[in-house]
Design a protein around this motif. Structure first.
Motif, PDB file in Angstrom:
ATOM      1  N   CYS A 567      35.617  26.779  44.337  1.00  0.00           N
ATOM      2  CA  CYS A 567      35.457  28.196  44.614  1.00  0.00           C
ATOM      3  C   CYS A 567      34.000  28.473  44.951  1.00  0.00           C
ATOM      4  O   CYS A 567      33.098  27.719  44.539  1.00  0.00           O
ATOM      5  N   GLU A 579      39.921  40.669  37.284  1.00  0.00           N
ATOM      6  CA  GLU A 579      39.106  39.609  36.719  1.00  0.00           C
ATOM      7  C   GLU A 579      39.719  39.075  35.426  1.00  0.00           C
ATOM      8  O   GLU A 579      39.833  37.854  35.222  1.00  0.00           O
ATOM      9  N   ALA A 582      43.049  37.192  36.241  1.00  0.00           N
ATOM     10  CA  ALA A 582      42.780  35.868  36.806  1.00  0.00           C
ATOM     11  C   ALA A 582      42.302  34.905  35.727  1.00  0.00           C
ATOM     12  O   ALA A 582      42.717  33.733  35.686  1.00  0.00           O
ATOM     13  N   VAL A 586      44.405  31.540  34.783  1.00  0.00           N
ATOM     14  CA  VAL A 586      43.798  30.219  34.965  1.00  0.00           C
ATOM     15  C   VAL A 586      43.765  29.448  33.651  1.00  0.00           C
ATOM     16  O   VAL A 586      44.141  28.268  33.591  1.00  0.00           O
ATOM     17  N   LEU A 606      39.863  29.079  43.819  1.00  0.00           N
ATOM     18  CA  LEU A 606      39.766  30.549  43.836  1.00  0.00           C
ATOM     19  C   LEU A 606      39.253  30.972  45.203  1.00  0.00           C
ATOM     20  O   LEU A 606      38.192  30.502  45.655  1.00  0.00           O
ATOM     21  N   LEU A 613      42.871  38.350  45.653  1.00  0.00           N
ATOM     22  CA  LEU A 613      42.310  37.140  45.061  1.00  0.00           C
ATOM     23  C   LEU A 613      43.439  36.122  44.954  1.00  0.00           C
ATOM     24  O   LEU A 613      44.487  36.401  44.374  1.00  0.00           O
ATOM     25  N   VAL A 615      44.577  32.562  43.484  1.00  0.00           N
ATOM     26  CA  VAL A 615      44.301  31.579  42.442  1.00  0.00           C
ATOM     27  C   VAL A 615      45.351  30.476  42.545  1.00  0.00           C
ATOM     28  O   VAL A 615      46.556  30.760  42.523  1.00  0.00           O
TER      29      VAL A 615
END
Length: 674
Positions: A567, A579, A582, A586, A606, A613, A615
């Motif tokens: 990323c 945020e 994610a 993860v 990412l 976004l 992931v």
């Protein structure tokens, strides 16, 4: 000013040239039709011949119109050339016959025959191959087709050359010899001529293939122009078949007239396509022409078959009875065929408008499988365009809109509220929708309105939920900062002051009380830290999303898992909710890899664009079990993504293992601050 004068001069020259070629064609036609009988040894053409030759006048007449109005279109000039070449070849034919008959030893007669053959060959490619490749705008479909144009020219040159050098008699029933023939090519030249003729025929077929390529790529007016050419082909086929069928009991001039109509169909259709493609609805005319031509052929075939059968049964005097019986058989048997054929045509032109219940049911089934509002709008457009053959169908959500002259606007009203407008375009050449079709469209509009309202409410609910989740995370972030920056320092300061107070305590009782207060303050600090961590992981503020993911990856390496984080270092998410989601997805996915995948390597990717976004967590482990069921971890990941209007997909990896992909919508900067 000079440029404008040059354009005017060039246009004037083009029109003068077009008028000259058209005049030459007309003069040569009259010379061919009425001057042949005035030359010795040349038979005057019959009425049938004159009628057949008149069909070719369509080429220069139409070519002159195209060259006059569209001088840049090479098809017009090709058609003008056809008139000059075709009638010029006929004149050369008459002159060659005259010279061979009156001057047997002269070489001029055979030379005129060679000129006639060359002119006829040129006229053929100018009437067929070249125009097909350049139809309708005078340009090739793509530059890649240039080879066909050059191949036609080369084949034509080879054909003319092979004919010129072929030795022998120029007339089968005359001793006149070709003065340009090469005796050494006596066997080669005829073979080359035959092969080249087949090559030219193949190139003409390739020209037809270029029309198919244009048809597949065309739309709107371009497709109408191509439909005109298809109509010309239908007319040519119908007149040719009719001429063959009726040749036995019709006069010779009738067959010639049918052939002349078939010949004139191509230039006539081309002229209308180039100059007035919107004259009327060519698609309807083409379909009706095909249908009634097929129907007429069926009627004739059925009549002749019935007549032949009844004539055999009613012998020896079958004529009147057989005719009556054959007529009755045709009338009875072809009525359902006609109805069936008309239904097929109606479906081709207007879709399923004659079956409204099926249209409503099919649309309802497609809408039932649609959730998102944007997808619903596309579904409506595709369904109406396909089922009703409408040139345009569109749903506009919101206030009422004004429809264009060729459009019909139907309000989408559900529960007393207008959800939008259904715009449908009338078919080409259709002044208005009939009552039955208008009623069907109104019913469809009601059904679409309900679906639009449901989709809009679902979307509003989803947006409200997303707004609540985002607001919650933003509020948690604010509370965490307030606790961390406000209450935390106050408690620390109070603890220091208690320490100072303990140093000044006068008796043991006061010291015990101060120790108890200090313990309570320490416990409060611990509780505040736990609350802050529960609201939002502190590492997200300290390290950012990328730093937290890399820190977690480093921690997992101790467990024997090699984690690669791919990323950008400067990746920044402007939404606290995205945020946190994610981060949780993860960490949960990497934890699952350690616990269940038995993997050696895990890759975390990412990517952030303007809208979302992405992931992605992949591993090289054992992969998914079959059948697969979500555990607590995967269910938690899906819930976090669903809250934000995103998605989580779990599937087998390309090279084995498992791949988890989460797509999380990221609001714009302005929306994130709201």
């Amino acid at each position: 000013m000079e440029r404008k004068e040059m354009i005017v001069a060039r246009t004037g020259l083009s029109r003068f040239s077009a008028a000259g070629l058209l005049g030459a064609s007309v003069v040569l036609f009259f010379v061919t039709a009425f001057g042949a009988g005035l030359v010795s040894a040349v038979d005057a053409p019959s009425t049938a011949d004159i009628i057949w030759f008149a069909g070719f006048l369509a080429f220069p007449l139409v070519g002159g119109l195209i060259a006059w109005h569209r001088p840049e279109n090479r098809v017009g000039w090709l058609f003008l050339a056809v008139g000059v070449l075709q009638y010029g070849a006929a004149v050369m034919d008459g002159l060659s016959q005259h010279m061979v008959a009156t001057h047997p030893g002269s070489v001029l007669g055979p030379l005129l025959v060679l000129v006639q053959n060359a002119l006829f060959a040129l006229g053929w490619v100018c009437a067929t191959t070249y125009p097909l490749l350049l139809y309708p705008d005078g340009r090739l479909p793509t530059p890649r087709w240039r080879w066909a144009l050059h191949a036609t020219t080369a084949a034509l040159a080879v054909l003319i050359t092979s004919v010129v050098v072929t030795p022998g008699r120029v007339f089968e029933d005359d001793y006149a010899q070709n003065p340009l023939g090469v005796p050494a090519l006596e066997t080669v030249a005829p073979a080359v001529t035959t092969v080249t003729l087949f090559v030219l025929l193949g190139l003409t077929m390739i020209g037809m293939a270029s029309i198919i390529v244009r048809w597949r790529r065309a739309g709107g007016a371009d497709r109408d122009r191509l439909a005109w050419l298809a109509l010309a082909a239908v007319v040519f086929i119908v007149t040719t078949v009719a001429g063959l069928v009726t040749d036995a009991w019709t006069p010779e001039w009738a067959g010639a007239a049918l052939e002349g109509i078939g010949v004139a169909a191509l230039p006539a259709a081309t002229g209308v396509a180039v100059l007035r493609a919107d004259l009327f609805d060519i698609a309807v005319v083409l379909d009706r022409t095909i249908v009634y031509s097929v129907l007429t052929g069926l009627v004739i075939a059925a009549y002749l078959g019935s007549f032949a059968a009844t004539s055999t049964l009613l012998a020896p005097d079958p004529s009147r009875s057989a005719s009556l019986l054959a007529t009755a058989v045709v009338a009875v048997s072809l009525s359902p065929v006609k109805d069936r054929l008309m239904r097929v045509v109606d479906r081709l032109l207007f879709g399923d408008r004659s079956r409204p219940y099926q249209v409503l049911t099919h649309l309802a089934e497609r809408l039932a499988r649609t959730n998102a509002l944007e997808e619903l709008l596309r579904t409506v457009t595709d369904a109406l365009s396909t089922m009703l053959r409408l040139p345009h169908a569109q749903v506009l959500v919101g206030a009422e809109v004004a429809a264009a002259p060729h459009m019909l606007a139907l309000p989408l009203i559900s529960h007393g509220r207008q959800e939008g407008t259904l715009l449908v375009g009338r078919r080409s050449g259709q002044a208005r929708f009939d009552a039955a079709e208008l009623e069907l469209l109104t019913d469809l509009a009601g059904q679409i309105a309900i679906a639009v309202r449901a989709a809009r409410l679902a979307e509003d609910l989803r947006e409200s939920r997303e707004h609540i989740v985002r607001a919650r995370e933003e509020e948690r972030l604010r509370i965490r900062r307030d606790l961390h920056d406000g209450l935390g320092p106050l408690l620390a300061a109070a603890s220091l002051q208690v320490d100072v107070l303990a140093d000044r305590a006068l008796d043991a009782e006061a010291s015990r009380l101060i120790s108890k207060i200090k313990a309570l303050i320490s416990q409060s600090v611990t509780d505040v830290r736990q609350v802050v961590h529960g609201l939002r992981p502190p590492s997200l503020d300290d390290l950012g999303l990328v730093g937290v993911v890399r820190e977690h990856a480093t921690a997992l390496r101790v467990a024997g898992l090699h984690v690669v984080v791919d990323c950008p270092d400067d990746l920044t998410v402007n939404s606290a909710a995205v945020e946190v989601a994610a981060y949780r997805i993860v960490t949960e996915a990497m934890t699952n890899v350690v616990r269940h995948a038995d993997a050696g390597t895990c890759t975390v990717t990412l990517n952030l664009d303007e809208h979302r976004l992405r992931v992605e967590i992949t591993d090289d482990g054992t992969g998914l079990a079959s059948p697969h069921r979500d555990g607590v971890g995967l269910a938690s990941m899906r819930e976090r993504a669903d809250e934000l209007g995103g998605s989580v997909t779990v599937a087998a990896g390309h090279g084995g293992g498992t791949r988890v992909i989460a797509l999380l919508p990221v609001p714009s900067s302005s929306a994130a601050r709201m």
